[in-house]
Scaffold this active site. Structure first.
Site, PDB file in Angstrom:
ATOM      1  N   GLU A 153      -1.857  -6.741   7.593  1.00 39.15           N
ATOM      2  CA  GLU A 153      -0.533  -6.489   8.156  1.00 39.15           C
ATOM      3  C   GLU A 153      -0.344  -7.338   9.413  1.00 39.15           C
ATOM      4  O   GLU A 153      -1.309  -7.817  10.019  1.00 39.15           O
ATOM      5  CB  GLU A 153      -0.412  -4.993   8.490  1.00 39.15           C
ATOM      6  CG  GLU A 153       0.873  -4.541   9.172  1.00 39.15           C
ATOM      7  CD  GLU A 153       2.122  -4.854   8.373  1.00 39.15           C
ATOM      8  OE1 GLU A 153       2.468  -6.058   8.275  1.00 39.15           O
ATOM      9  OE2 GLU A 153       2.760  -3.918   7.875  1.00 39.15           O
ATOM     10  N   HIS A 158       0.824  -1.209   0.000  1.00 38.95           N
ATOM     11  CA  HIS A 158       0.000   0.000   0.000  1.00 38.95           C
ATOM     12  C   HIS A 158       0.858   1.259   0.000  1.00 38.95           C
ATOM     13  O   HIS A 158       1.997   1.279   0.477  1.00 38.95           O
ATOM     14  CB  HIS A 158      -0.941   0.012   1.210  1.00 38.95           C
ATOM     15  CG  HIS A 158      -0.240   0.068   2.532  1.00 38.95           C
ATOM     16  ND1 HIS A 158       0.309   1.226   3.043  1.00 38.95           N
ATOM     17  CD2 HIS A 158       0.020  -0.892   3.449  1.00 38.95           C
ATOM     18  CE1 HIS A 158       0.852   0.980   4.215  1.00 38.95           C
ATOM     19  NE2 HIS A 158       0.697  -0.307   4.486  1.00 38.95           N
TER      20      HIS A 158
END
Length: 250
Positions: A91, A13
């Site tokens: 994550e 990202h």
């Protein structure tokens, strides 16, 4: 029928608000900065320029990865392809470190402990209490999980993500599809470790830059043609990886 090689496209990202403020993020659902939005769009443009157009996208349940996927797809005129969201691409959960400033944490606990928490394969940070400010214990998007993690090390991410990759994602690549994974620094480090057979010790040195596609070509038998992958902007990737490595500095 001649089978063609598929492409596995890894995209971390774009810069998030807590990347910019140098905070541990983990499962906290922060958004992209304007820089991060531009990085995501540029990632999509690189896909077009290199003629690596995805057929399907896999991403996490966190908005910084979801929005990166959307912005990249829009820039590549592939906004119409299927998108699959799954928590296993999230994550790494940073436990009680979530929300803390990295430089301040390094100063408080020392370089050795800081790096063990941040980059070792098997050392998780202290657990995050369920009633803590940045806990995900009551988050509705995880209601079907038996239990929400309270902390994770990279080994934990490998154990939750790689079986999903092997069962759901890799078969599509082996069929010749181009698959984009828009995810996070540590979920992508877990995957690169698997693809390149990186040792538990050496994985500490791997840093994934934001917003730059990393492409692996994979045969129908599942063999990686280009070990290490190919960044679509190698110069920017090297600079970005160095910046990630230096997080925790003043």
């Amino acid at each position: 029928m001649v089978m063609t090689n598929g492409k596995l496209i890894l995209l971390r990202h774009g810069q998030s608000a807590w990347n910019a403020s140098n905070q541990f993020t983990g499962w906290v659902d922060v958004d992209l900065t304007t820089i991060g939005e531009a990085e995501a769009k540029r990632g999509g443009e690189l896909l077009v320029e290199n003629n690596v157009l995805p057929d399907v996208v896999y991403t996490s349940l966190l908005r910084r990865a979801i929005r990166t996927a959307n912005l990249a797809l829009d820039a590549a005129d592939r906004h119409w392809i299927p998108v699959v969201r799954d928590w296993r691409l999230n994550e790494r959960h940073y436990g009680a470190l979530q929300g803390l400033n990295k430089a301040e944490t390094k100063d408080k606990y020392g370089d050795e402990q800081y790096m063990a928490w941040r980059r070792s394969y098997g050392t998780p940070p202290p657990e995050l209490a369920d009633d803590a400010e940045y806990s995900q214990a009551g988050d509705v998007r995880y209601k079907d999980l038996e239990s929400v993690p309270r902390t994770e090390c990279l080994k934990d991410v490998v154990e939750r993500f790689i079986p999903y990759f092997e069962e759901e994602i890799l078969p599509r690549v082996k069929k010749g599809e181009n698959v984009l994974i828009a995810a996070h620094g540590n979920s992508l480090r877990a995957l690169v470790k698997h693809l390149d057979n990186i040792s538990d010790d050496d994985i500490a040195e791997l840093n994934i830059p934001t917003g730059i596609p990393l492409v692996y070509e994979i045969t129908p038998e599942g063999t990686v043609v280009n070990p290490g992958g190919t960044y679509l902007d190698p110069e920017a990737a090297a600079a970005g990886a160095a910046a990630v490595a230096n997080q925790g500095g003043k």
